[in-house]
Design a protein around this motif. Structure first.
Motif, mmCIF file in Angstrom:
data_model
loop_
_atom_site.group_PDB
_atom_site.id
_atom_site.type_symbol
_atom_site.label_atom_id
_atom_site.label_comp_id
_atom_site.label_asym_id
_atom_site.label_seq_id
_atom_site.Cartn_x
_atom_site.Cartn_y
_atom_site.Cartn_z
ATOM 1 N N ARG A 100 16.212 -4.609 11.277
ATOM 2 C CA ARG A 100 14.558 -3.593 11.722
ATOM 3 C C ARG A 100 14.150 -3.913 9.887
ATOM 4 O O ARG A 100 12.982 -3.601 10.668
ATOM 5 N N ARG A 101 14.331 -3.809 8.957
ATOM 6 C CA ARG A 101 13.566 -4.093 7.803
ATOM 7 C C ARG A 101 12.168 -6.016 8.240
ATOM 8 O O ARG A 101 11.286 -5.530 8.622
ATOM 9 N N ASP A 102 13.126 -5.840 9.242
ATOM 10 C CA ASP A 102 12.606 -7.927 9.191
ATOM 11 C C ASP A 102 11.398 -7.050 10.428
ATOM 12 O O ASP A 102 10.338 -8.118 10.869
ATOM 13 N N ILE A 103 11.483 -6.478 11.449
ATOM 14 C CA ILE A 103 10.721 -6.643 12.613
ATOM 15 C C ILE A 103 9.689 -5.052 11.930
ATOM 16 O O ILE A 103 8.805 -5.691 12.993
ATOM 17 N N ALA A 104 10.608 -4.160 11.497
ATOM 18 C CA ALA A 104 9.395 -2.731 10.306
ATOM 19 C C ALA A 104 8.641 -4.127 9.929
ATOM 20 O O ALA A 104 7.295 -3.467 10.101
ATOM 21 N N ALA A 105 8.499 -5.255 9.420
ATOM 22 C CA ALA A 105 8.109 -5.754 8.735
ATOM 23 C C ALA A 105 6.881 -6.545 9.706
ATOM 24 O O ALA A 105 5.361 -6.743 9.014
ATOM 25 N N ALA A 106 6.987 -6.833 11.094
ATOM 26 C CA ALA A 106 6.262 -7.831 11.971
ATOM 27 C C ALA A 106 5.368 -6.324 12.122
ATOM 28 O O ALA A 106 3.866 -6.903 12.727
ATOM 29 N N VAL A 107 5.706 -5.341 12.708
ATOM 30 C CA VAL A 107 5.183 -4.444 13.138
ATOM 31 C C VAL A 107 3.658 -3.829 12.223
ATOM 32 O O VAL A 107 3.422 -3.954 12.801
ATOM 33 N N ARG A 108 4.844 -4.365 11.059
ATOM 34 C CA ARG A 108 3.665 -3.403 10.310
ATOM 35 C C ARG A 108 2.242 -4.386 9.649
ATOM 36 O O ARG A 108 1.311 -4.641 9.741
ATOM 37 N N ARG A 109 2.629 -6.262 10.111
ATOM 38 C CA ARG A 109 1.929 -6.937 9.680
ATOM 39 C C ARG A 109 1.036 -6.896 11.126
ATOM 40 O O ARG A 109 -0.226 -7.698 10.703
ATOM 41 N N HIS A 110 1.189 -6.752 12.050
ATOM 42 C CA HIS A 110 0.746 -7.120 13.551
ATOM 43 C C HIS A 110 -0.068 -6.217 13.626
ATOM 44 O O HIS A 110 -0.863 -5.644 14.576
ATOM 45 N N ARG A 111 0.684 -4.727 13.250
ATOM 46 C CA ARG A 111 -0.203 -3.565 13.665
ATOM 47 C C ARG A 111 -0.694 -2.947 15.209
ATOM 48 O O ARG A 111 -1.308 -2.544 15.274
ATOM 49 N N PRO A 112 0.401 -2.798 16.345
ATOM 50 C CA PRO A 112 -0.202 -2.852 17.260
ATOM 51 C C PRO A 112 0.423 -1.519 17.801
ATOM 52 O O PRO A 112 0.793 -1.039 17.260
ATOM 53 N N GLU A 113 -0.580 -1.499 19.222
ATOM 54 C CA GLU A 113 -0.074 0.299 19.661
ATOM 55 C C GLU A 113 0.821 0.062 20.346
ATOM 56 O O GLU A 113 1.220 1.104 21.251
ATOM 57 N N LEU A 114 1.417 -1.852 21.582
ATOM 58 C CA LEU A 114 2.120 -1.123 22.573
ATOM 59 C C LEU A 114 3.175 -2.197 21.865
ATOM 60 O O LEU A 114 3.193 -3.505 21.171
ATOM 61 N N VAL A 115 4.927 -1.509 22.311
ATOM 62 C CA VAL A 115 5.586 -2.732 21.436
ATOM 63 C C VAL A 115 6.161 -2.968 21.956
ATOM 64 O O VAL A 115 6.793 -2.075 23.465
ATOM 65 N N ILE A 116 6.690 -4.032 23.122
ATOM 66 C CA ILE A 116 7.924 -4.278 23.643
ATOM 67 C C ILE A 116 8.932 -5.968 23.111
ATOM 68 O O ILE A 116 8.829 -6.105 22.037
ATOM 69 N N SER A 156 10.111 0.623 1.632
ATOM 70 C CA SER A 156 9.428 0.336 0.466
ATOM 71 C C SER A 156 9.040 -0.670 -0.090
ATOM 72 O O SER A 156 7.704 -1.405 -0.120
ATOM 73 N N GLU A 157 9.865 -1.493 0.038
ATOM 74 C CA GLU A 157 9.695 -2.880 -1.004
ATOM 75 C C GLU A 157 8.599 -3.520 0.120
ATOM 76 O O GLU A 157 7.874 -4.475 -0.715
ATOM 77 N N LEU A 158 8.392 -3.379 0.820
ATOM 78 C CA LEU A 158 7.103 -3.761 2.461
ATOM 79 C C LEU A 158 5.635 -3.332 1.877
ATOM 80 O O LEU A 158 4.873 -4.270 1.437
ATOM 81 N N ILE A 159 5.540 -2.113 1.985
ATOM 82 C CA ILE A 159 3.982 -1.876 0.677
ATOM 83 C C ILE A 159 4.040 -3.103 -0.285
ATOM 84 O O ILE A 159 2.929 -3.129 -1.226
ATOM 85 N N GLU A 160 5.251 -3.511 -1.186
ATOM 86 C CA GLU A 160 4.937 -4.379 -3.093
ATOM 87 C C GLU A 160 5.034 -5.033 -2.164
ATOM 88 O O GLU A 160 4.400 -6.567 -2.701
ATOM 89 N N GLN A 161 4.667 -6.031 -0.642
ATOM 90 C CA GLN A 161 5.169 -7.125 -0.935
ATOM 91 C C GLN A 161 3.436 -7.616 0.677
ATOM 92 O O GLN A 161 2.886 -8.135 1.027
ATOM 93 N N GLY A 162 2.950 -6.229 0.163
ATOM 94 C CA GLY A 162 0.775 -6.174 1.287
ATOM 95 C C GLY A 162 1.160 -5.435 2.074
ATOM 96 O O GLY A 162 0.349 -5.050 2.851
ATOM 97 N N LEU A 163 2.340 -5.078 3.004
ATOM 98 C CA LEU A 163 1.946 -4.490 4.425
ATOM 99 C C LEU A 163 2.632 -2.329 4.508
ATOM 100 O O LEU A 163 4.190 -2.393 4.220
ATOM 101 N N GLU A 164 0.973 -1.806 4.408
ATOM 102 C CA GLU A 164 1.165 -0.547 4.401
ATOM 103 C C GLU A 164 2.014 -0.735 5.576
ATOM 104 O O GLU A 164 1.854 -0.908 6.514
ATOM 105 N N PRO A 165 2.708 1.495 5.996
ATOM 106 C CA PRO A 165 3.100 1.350 7.272
ATOM 107 C C PRO A 165 1.830 1.860 7.974
ATOM 108 O O PRO A 165 0.642 2.003 7.780
#
Length: 244
Positions: A100-116, A156-165
């Motif tokens: 879940r963390r790895d996928i959440a990080a990808a969502v934060r990184r790419h900021r999509p409107e649609l996820v497939i 919340s550790e993802l924020i420390e990596q620069g990945l805002e919600p």
């Protein structure tokens, strides 16, 4: 009378496709992606594994780079230039916090409107075929990670990596579902969908003795015809769409 499927949403610019293995998106979904990228939309692929356990005659250390190359070439056919691999182990992906963390990080990184993603349920084809644990884990984790990505107090550790919600995902579209709600016309992207699947030649040749192109066309024809009667008679890619 069978309910007609709705057209896929069109008011989006960025999509993120999250699946378990190389070739998962090419069994039909790539025909829809080709159409979307033609329209100027951005699509990124994220794969949980490199598919290293997918070819019986090829050891994982040789198979992983081979299948990664095939996936990148396959994505390029349909206009996708960015392909990421999360390095989970093929065949033994575990649903849980790490995934879940790895996928959440990808969502934060790419900021999509649609996820497939791909069918997250235990069976395919109305219960006729058992799904693989990898597909179930990744599909379910993707649905959950979309919510995680928008909550600053989860991972919340993802924020420390620069990945805002990122709470901008508006839809999650599940391909291969037995209960589709929407569809995308497969006609405009059909030929590139075939070519995209054909880029997985080493995998296909290990899977079947059938001519690779005949195999690819039969797979796409079967998949895109399944929802045609609910989409104006047109071959289409079906999706179960969850709005957010």
């Amino acid at each position: 009378m069978t309910d007609q499927l709705k057209p896929m949403p069109e008011n989006w610019q960025r999509a993120l496709a999250v699946v378990a293995h190389p070739d998962d998106l090419e069994y039909g979904c790539a025909a829809a992606i080709a159409h979307w990228t033609d329209g100027g939309r951005d699509v990124t692929y994220v794969l949980a594994t490199r598919g290293e356990a997918g070819i019986d005659t090829c050891p994982p250390t040789e198979c992983a780079p081979l299948r990664e190359r095939e996936q990148r070439a396959s994505a390029a056919v349909v206009g996708v230039s960015e392909v990421e691999f999360l390095n989970h182990r093929d065949g033994v992906i575990e649903y849980g916090i790490d995934l879940r963390r790895d996928i959440a990080a990808a969502v934060r990184r790419h900021r999509p409107e649609l996820v497939i993603t791909l069918n997250h349920r235990e069976t395919w084809a109305g219960g006729a075929y058992w799904n693989t644990p990898d597909h179930v884990a990744v599909g379910r984790a993707t649905l959950d990670a979309v919510g995680d990505a928008g909550n600053r107090w989860i991972f919340s550790e993802l924020i420390e990596q620069g990945l805002e919600p990122w709470n901008g995902v508006r839809w999650v579209a599940v391909a291969g579902s037995d209960t589709p709600t929407h569809a995308q016309d497969a006609g405009p992207g059909y030929e590139r969908g075939v070519r995209s699947l054909l880029e997985h030649r080493a995998y296909i040749e290990a899977l079947t003795d059938e001519d690779p192109e005949a195999y690819a066309r039969s797979i796409l024809d079967m998949g895109t015809s399944q929802v045609a009667d609910r989409f104006g008679g047109r071959p289409a890619v079906g999706f179960e769409v969850f709005s957010r």
